[in-house]
Design an enzyme around this catalytic site. Structure first.
Site, PDB file in Angstrom:
ATOM      1  N   LYS A 152      37.482  39.367  35.616  1.00 31.55           N
ATOM      2  CA  LYS A 152      36.652  40.578  36.511  1.00 31.55           C
ATOM      3  C   LYS A 152      37.253  41.634  36.873  1.00 31.55           C
ATOM      4  O   LYS A 152      38.377  41.580  37.526  1.00 31.55           O
ATOM      5  CB  LYS A 152      36.268  39.590  37.743  1.00 31.55           C
ATOM      6  CG  LYS A 152      35.224  40.660  38.623  1.00 31.55           C
ATOM      7  CD  LYS A 152      35.046  39.957  39.889  1.00 31.55           C
ATOM      8  CE  LYS A 152      34.333  40.884  41.003  1.00 31.55           C
ATOM      9  NZ  LYS A 152      34.037  40.163  42.202  1.00 31.55           N
ATOM     10  N   ARG A 183      29.883  46.492  47.292  1.00 28.28           N
ATOM     11  CA  ARG A 183      30.053  46.433  48.551  1.00 28.28           C
ATOM     12  C   ARG A 183      29.192  47.048  49.384  1.00 28.28           C
ATOM     13  O   ARG A 183      28.770  46.730  50.490  1.00 28.28           O
ATOM     14  CB  ARG A 183      31.691  47.294  48.734  1.00 28.28           C
ATOM     15  CG  ARG A 183      32.626  46.593  48.152  1.00 28.28           C
ATOM     16  CD  ARG A 183      34.039  47.077  48.195  1.00 28.28           C
ATOM     17  NE  ARG A 183      34.944  46.309  47.703  1.00 28.28           N
ATOM     18  CZ  ARG A 183      36.462  46.952  47.270  1.00 28.28           C
ATOM     19  NH1 ARG A 183      36.531  47.924  47.948  1.00 28.28           N
ATOM     20  NH2 ARG A 183      37.123  46.318  46.417  1.00 28.28           N
ATOM     21  N   GLU A 193      48.018  33.922  36.801  1.00 28.49           N
ATOM     22  CA  GLU A 193      47.043  33.596  37.909  1.00 28.49           C
ATOM     23  C   GLU A 193      46.253  32.550  37.127  1.00 28.49           C
ATOM     24  O   GLU A 193      45.919  31.516  37.849  1.00 28.49           O
ATOM     25  CB  GLU A 193      46.302  34.632  38.196  1.00 28.49           C
ATOM     26  CG  GLU A 193      46.830  35.857  39.316  1.00 28.49           C
ATOM     27  CD  GLU A 193      47.060  35.218  40.771  1.00 28.49           C
ATOM     28  OE1 GLU A 193      46.834  33.927  41.013  1.00 28.49           O
ATOM     29  OE2 GLU A 193      47.798  35.607  41.415  1.00 28.49           O
ATOM     30  N   LYS A 197      41.120  38.503  38.943  1.00 25.21           N
ATOM     31  CA  LYS A 197      40.220  39.526  39.544  1.00 25.21           C
ATOM     32  C   LYS A 197      41.107  40.785  39.809  1.00 25.21           C
ATOM     33  O   LYS A 197      42.250  40.643  40.475  1.00 25.21           O
ATOM     34  CB  LYS A 197      39.819  39.083  40.710  1.00 25.21           C
ATOM     35  CG  LYS A 197      38.813  40.041  41.698  1.00 25.21           C
ATOM     36  CD  LYS A 197      38.031  39.270  42.676  1.00 25.21           C
ATOM     37  CE  LYS A 197      37.276  40.502  43.350  1.00 25.21           C
ATOM     38  NZ  LYS A 197      36.558  39.922  44.472  1.00 25.21           N
ATOM     39  N   TYR A 254      24.271  41.550  36.486  1.00 26.82           N
ATOM     40  CA  TYR A 254      22.959  41.937  37.141  1.00 26.82           C
ATOM     41  C   TYR A 254      22.088  42.338  36.057  1.00 26.82           C
ATOM     42  O   TYR A 254      20.855  42.420  36.439  1.00 26.82           O
ATOM     43  CB  TYR A 254      23.297  43.203  38.141  1.00 26.82           C
ATOM     44  CG  TYR A 254      24.650  42.998  38.934  1.00 26.82           C
ATOM     45  CD1 TYR A 254      23.970  42.190  40.234  1.00 26.82           C
ATOM     46  CD2 TYR A 254      25.674  43.214  39.011  1.00 26.82           C
ATOM     47  CE1 TYR A 254      25.189  41.934  41.132  1.00 26.82           C
ATOM     48  CE2 TYR A 254      26.808  42.820  39.694  1.00 26.82           C
ATOM     49  CZ  TYR A 254      26.408  42.386  40.860  1.00 26.82           C
ATOM     50  OH  TYR A 254      27.590  42.106  41.589  1.00 26.82           O
ATOM     51  N   SER A 298      29.227  45.200  39.261  1.00 25.16           N
ATOM     52  CA  SER A 298      28.244  46.265  39.615  1.00 25.16           C
ATOM     53  C   SER A 298      28.371  47.466  39.314  1.00 25.16           C
ATOM     54  O   SER A 298      27.613  48.354  38.859  1.00 25.16           O
ATOM     55  CB  SER A 298      28.311  46.172  41.278  1.00 25.16           C
ATOM     56  OG  SER A 298      29.414  46.678  41.814  1.00 25.16           O
ATOM     57  N   LYS A 354      42.254  46.851  48.207  1.00 24.59           N
ATOM     58  CA  LYS A 354      42.441  45.402  48.168  1.00 24.59           C
ATOM     59  C   LYS A 354      43.585  45.218  47.213  1.00 24.59           C
ATOM     60  O   LYS A 354      43.852  43.971  46.786  1.00 24.59           O
ATOM     61  CB  LYS A 354      41.332  44.647  47.643  1.00 24.59           C
ATOM     62  CG  LYS A 354      40.067  44.667  48.771  1.00 24.59           C
ATOM     63  CD  LYS A 354      38.850  44.073  48.503  1.00 24.59           C
ATOM     64  CE  LYS A 354      37.890  44.153  49.435  1.00 24.59           C
ATOM     65  NZ  LYS A 354      36.669  43.219  49.309  1.00 24.59           N
TER      66      LYS A 354
HETATM   67  C1  PBG Z   1      34.284  39.750  47.275  1.00 22.20           C
HETATM   68  C2  PBG Z   1      33.466  40.024  45.910  1.00 22.20           C
HETATM   69  C3  PBG Z   1      33.516  41.480  45.078  1.00 22.20           C
HETATM   70  C4  PBG Z   1      32.671  41.125  44.048  1.00 22.20           C
HETATM   71  C5  PBG Z   1      32.469  39.916  43.908  1.00 22.20           C
HETATM   72  N1  PBG Z   1      32.974  39.334  45.164  1.00 22.20           N
HETATM   73  C6  PBG Z   1      33.911  42.695  45.704  1.00 22.20           C
HETATM   74  C7  PBG Z   1      35.281  42.825  46.018  1.00 22.20           C
HETATM   75  O1  PBG Z   1      36.335  42.374  45.917  1.00 22.20           O
HETATM   76  O2  PBG Z   1      35.319  43.813  46.882  1.00 22.20           O
HETATM   77  C8  PBG Z   1      32.244  42.406  43.405  1.00 22.20           C
HETATM   78  C9  PBG Z   1      31.240  42.214  42.467  1.00 22.20           C
HETATM   79  C10 PBG Z   1      30.844  43.246  41.804  1.00 22.20           C
HETATM   80  O3  PBG Z   1      31.039  44.632  41.996  1.00 22.20           O
HETATM   81  O4  PBG Z   1      29.707  43.204  41.083  1.00 22.20           O
HETATM   82  N2  PBG Z   1      35.352  38.695  47.084  1.00 22.20           N
END
Ligand code: PBG
Length: 330
Positions: free
Chosen positions: A255, A212, A240, A202, A320, A281, A224
């Site tokens: 992701k 968010r 990882e 991730k 989505y 997203s 983050k």
């Molecule tokens: C949080 C999480 C996130 C997403 C899925 N789980 C956002 C982040 O890490 O801030 C993002 C998914 C998306 O953007 O569709 N742990």
């Protein structure tokens, strides 16, 4: 003048001239069963509340969830991934609501299982929908994310998700050692049947903004980077995924998806586990925005996007577009 095309016996276009032949030799095919629909679940209200930066996506009130999931099942989808949209009132600096057995996401899981027992339910394991600051973990006074304390909370959360009936706990927090710890916690509570989809690779991506916004989790641009991967790093992504596999993950996630197709491919080549790509997203919003302006043609673009993830090596795709794809592509 006669053009010389080289070896006239080799004409790859023979395999593309005719639609029937093209169909016969198609290498990667997208199926409904490959798609997992993310669902934002809210506590209150009776109406679906649209997310402005995710056209076509709504927050579904708990009492509408059975209907929503029933429709998705009727369309042929097999999996949903649940995200709670929590009221600010339940948020705390350490996100204790995450392991409230009667919390929103726990009730949502039970509701999906009650409505459509055959639906495979994934639920995100991270603290961000429950913390006031929006970080995925517990933060100390110096602003550092505390690894082991966070893992402890994630273990507690995972057990409550299992009690509610989740099929796959899906840690998306990127703390060290969380997959092994969650596996131990689940097994210790008798939940050996509950799987783990590890968000292993991730990345600290700028494409999570609309998500968010959808879950009201802190600032859109929250940094983050001390836990999520640096976008340019693929060797760390492979470390990882290898660790998560050793710790007992059942599936591995990459992701976001499109900007990381090479990572999907690399993980595919190193692991025998199912690989999941999360078309996030911001990737969805990008396509929708261009479609709304008439700059892109939605059907072929979505087909091409999702198929490219399969070609790169993803077995499953969280998107989505899942519902839309069922309604428009198959
Ligand atoms: C949080 C999480 C996130 C997403 C899925 N789980 C956002 C982040 O890490 O801030 C993002 C998914 C998306 O953007 O569709 N742990």
């Amino acid at each position: 003048m006669k053009i010389d095309i080289g070896n006239p016996h080799r004409r790859p276009r023979r395999m593309r001239l005719h639609p029937g032949v093209r169909a016969l030799v198609e290498e990667n095919i997208l199926r409904k069963e490959d798609l997992i629909a993310p669902l934002f679940v809210s506590e209150t209200g009776t109406v679906r509340f649209p997310v402005p930066s995710l056209p076509g996506v709504s927050r579904v009130p708990l009492q509408e969830l059975a209907k929503e999931v029933g429709e998705l099942a009727a369309l042929g989808l097999r999996g949903v991934m649940l995200f709670p949209v929590n009221d600010v009132k339940v948020k705390t600096p350490s996100g204790e609501e995450a392991f409230n057995p009667n919390g929103l996401v726990q009730r949502a899981i039970a509701e999906v299982k009650r409505a459509v027992p055959g639906m495979v339910v994934f639920a995100d394991v991270a603290l961000d929908p429950f913390t006031t600051h929006g970080h995925d973990g517990i933060v100390n006074d110096a602003g550092e994310i505390l690894n082991d304390e966070t893992v402890e909370a994630l273990c507690k959360m995972s057990v409550t998700l299992a009690q509610a009936g989740v099929d796959f706990a899906s840690p998306s927090d990127m703390m060290d050692g969380r997959v092994g710890a969650i596996r131990t916690a689940l097994d210790g509570a008798g939940f050996w049947r509950v799987g783990i989809l590890a968000y292993s690779a991730k990345f600290a991506s700028a494409f999570y903004g609309p998500f968010r916004e959808a879950v009201n989790s802190g600032a859109r641009g929250l940094d983050k980077k001390s836990y999520q991967l640096t976008p340019g790093n693929i060797r760390q992504a492979l470390q990882e995924t290898e660790l998560d596999e050793q710790e007992g993950a059942d599936m591995l996630m990459v992701k976001p998806a499109l900007p990381y197709l090479d990572v999907v491919r690399a993980v595919r080549e190193k692991s025998l586990l199912p690989i999941v790509a999360y078309h996030v997203s911001g990737e969805y919003a990008m396509l929708k925005a261009a479609v709304e302006r008439g700059w892109l043609d939605e059907k072929p673009c979505v087909q091409e996007t999702l198929t490219s993830l399969r070609r790169a090596g993803a077995d499953l795709i969280v998107t989505y577009y899942a519902r839309w794809a069922c309604e428009n592509l198959f």
